[in-house]
Scaffold this motif. Structure first.
Motif, PDB file in Angstrom:
ATOM      1  N   PRO A  34       0.799  -1.232   0.000  1.00 49.83           N
ATOM      2  CA  PRO A  34       0.000   0.000   0.000  1.00 49.83           C
ATOM      3  C   PRO A  34       0.829   1.279   0.000  1.00 49.83           C
ATOM      4  O   PRO A  34       0.336   2.327  -0.410  1.00 49.83           O
ATOM      5  CB  PRO A  34      -0.832  -0.129   1.277  1.00 49.83           C
ATOM      6  N   GLU A  35       2.081   1.202   0.434  1.00 55.14           N
ATOM      7  CA  GLU A  35       2.915   2.408   0.441  1.00 55.14           C
ATOM      8  C   GLU A  35       3.196   2.912  -0.978  1.00 55.14           C
ATOM      9  O   GLU A  35       3.500   4.083  -1.193  1.00 55.14           O
ATOM     10  CB  GLU A  35       4.240   2.159   1.170  1.00 55.14           C
ATOM     11  N   PHE A  36       3.054   2.008  -1.969  1.00 54.97           N
ATOM     12  CA  PHE A  36       3.290   2.386  -3.357  1.00 54.97           C
ATOM     13  C   PHE A  36       2.005   2.812  -4.079  1.00 54.97           C
ATOM     14  O   PHE A  36       2.039   3.072  -5.281  1.00 54.97           O
ATOM     15  CB  PHE A  36       3.933   1.226  -4.124  1.00 54.97           C
ATOM     16  N   GLU A  37       0.900   2.885  -3.361  1.00 54.59           N
ATOM     17  CA  GLU A  37      -0.369   3.256  -3.999  1.00 54.59           C
ATOM     18  C   GLU A  37      -0.294   4.618  -4.698  1.00 54.59           C
ATOM     19  O   GLU A  37      -0.809   4.761  -5.817  1.00 54.59           O
ATOM     20  CB  GLU A  37      -1.508   3.254  -2.984  1.00 54.59           C
ATOM     21  N   PRO A  38       0.338   5.663  -4.116  1.00 53.64           N
ATOM     22  CA  PRO A  38       0.439   6.951  -4.831  1.00 53.64           C
ATOM     23  C   PRO A  38       1.170   6.835  -6.165  1.00 53.64           C
ATOM     24  O   PRO A  38       0.820   7.520  -7.128  1.00 53.64           O
ATOM     25  CB  PRO A  38       1.207   7.840  -3.851  1.00 53.64           C
ATOM     26  N   VAL A  39       2.187   5.967  -6.227  1.00 53.21           N
ATOM     27  CA  VAL A  39       2.939   5.770  -7.474  1.00 53.21           C
ATOM     28  C   VAL A  39       2.041   5.132  -8.531  1.00 53.21           C
ATOM     29  O   VAL A  39       1.979   5.581  -9.683  1.00 53.21           O
ATOM     30  CB  VAL A  39       4.171   4.879  -7.230  1.00 53.21           C
ATOM     31  N   ILE A  63       8.905   7.190  -6.524  1.00 49.95           N
ATOM     32  CA  ILE A  63       9.510   5.877  -6.287  1.00 49.95           C
ATOM     33  C   ILE A  63      10.753   6.007  -5.412  1.00 49.95           C
ATOM     34  O   ILE A  63      10.953   5.230  -4.471  1.00 49.95           O
ATOM     35  CB  ILE A  63       9.862   5.189  -7.624  1.00 49.95           C
ATOM     36  N   GLU A  64      11.591   6.987  -5.712  1.00 46.24           N
ATOM     37  CA  GLU A  64      12.815   7.170  -4.922  1.00 46.24           C
ATOM     38  C   GLU A  64      12.504   7.455  -3.452  1.00 46.24           C
ATOM     39  O   GLU A  64      13.178   6.940  -2.555  1.00 46.24           O
ATOM     40  CB  GLU A  64      13.656   8.299  -5.510  1.00 46.24           C
ATOM     41  N   ALA A  65      11.461   8.251  -3.215  1.00 38.91           N
ATOM     42  CA  ALA A  65      11.117   8.610  -1.840  1.00 38.91           C
ATOM     43  C   ALA A  65      10.649   7.397  -1.044  1.00 38.91           C
ATOM     44  O   ALA A  65      10.904   7.286   0.160  1.00 38.91           O
ATOM     45  CB  ALA A  65      10.036   9.685  -1.835  1.00 38.91           C
TER      46      ALA A  65
END
Length: 270
Positions: free
Chosen positions: A157-162, A259-261
């Motif tokens: 879920p941490e990658f949902e914004p990406v 992605i880097e963040a």
């Protein structure tokens, strides 16, 4: 042709300084992400090379100018159309690579020789390369039924914004004129350009039918040019440049930053 942005700012760092003590060892995801980042920038650079070439003044290395100015101008326009189409392909390659860029940064397992294999962590070179080829094969368009992004949003879920960023871009771009023209050139044929046809029309005669009741006269298709997909080359080049500066670059820049963040790739990978 002057662009407003520097595509090489999208690339991985040329050099970094870090303290070996306490530094994060590079994971497969870190290496995959940086590899795709570099490949994306290379394709972006190629797109701009051919865009620059549409405005070159050095035509002697492409064709030999003739005394007939019309023939020379037609030749120049034909080469410009080839440069435009090549840039069109490379820009669309950047879009497609952006999906893989995200996927290989997020994915933690893929199918390898029929088995589900963990691709995160640290891997030997040959195994890491083989797993990346497998992961690349899993990527499809962001809205395809078998696209892996939906399950990744649940699992990571941490990658949902990406992923939301990619899907939002694709929703607007997939039906755009630029994507349609790319798909046409890739799958259906080669377009006709109005500027070229105005100078080189080969129509010998026309055929017409008349409606006796209304008196309306209609020309019927009798020349290949009548049925070709046609648009303005100048307008197409202008729109592609605008797409680069104002749509593709901001999308790609934000994607890499997001992605880097989240991934925080090891500083040892550069």
């Amino acid at each position: 042709m002057d662009f407003n942005t520097d595509i090489f700012s999208l690339d991985r760092p040329a050099e970094v300084k870090f303290d070996l003590v306490g530094s994060k060892l590079p994971s497969s995801n870190d290496v995959y992400f940086r590899a795709k980042q570099s490949e994306l920038v290379e394709q972006y650079s190629a797109a701009r090379i051919f865009m620059y070439e549409t405005e070159t003044d050095d035509w002697n290395h492409w064709f030999y100018p003739l005394e007939d100015k019309t023939t020379t101008e037609v030749s120049r326009l034909i080469f410009r159309s080839h440069f435009y189409e090549t840039a069109l392909f490379y820009y669309n390659a950047v879009v497609d690579i952006s999906w893989t860029l995200c996927y290989v940064a997020v994915e933690f397992a893929c199918s390898n020789k029929g088995a589900r294999v963990d691709i995160s962590g640290i891997k030997p070179i040959e195994e890491a390369a083989e797993l990346l080829r497998k992961a690349e094969g899993n990527v499809t368009s962001p809205t395809a039924e078998d696209n892996p992004f939906s399950y990744l949003k649940l699992m990571c879920p941490e990658f949902e914004p990406v992923i939301n960023h990619i899907v939002a871009f694709w929703d607007s771009f997939s039906s755009s004129e630029i994507r349609k023209r790319y798909n046409y050139c890739k799958h259906k044929g080669r377009p006709s350009y109005e500027e070229i046809e105005e100078l080189s029309s080969g129509r010998v005669m026309g055929f017409y039918i008349e409606n006796r009741e209304t008196g309306q006269v209609t020309q019927i298709a009798s020349d290949p040019q009548d049925v070709r997909y046609s648009f303005s080359l100048e307008d197409a080049i202008s729109k592609l440049k605008d797409f680069d500066d104002n749509i593709l670059f901001p999308y790609t820049q934000k994607l890499i930053s997001l992605i880097e963040a989240i991934l925080q790739p090891s500083q040892m990978v550069f």
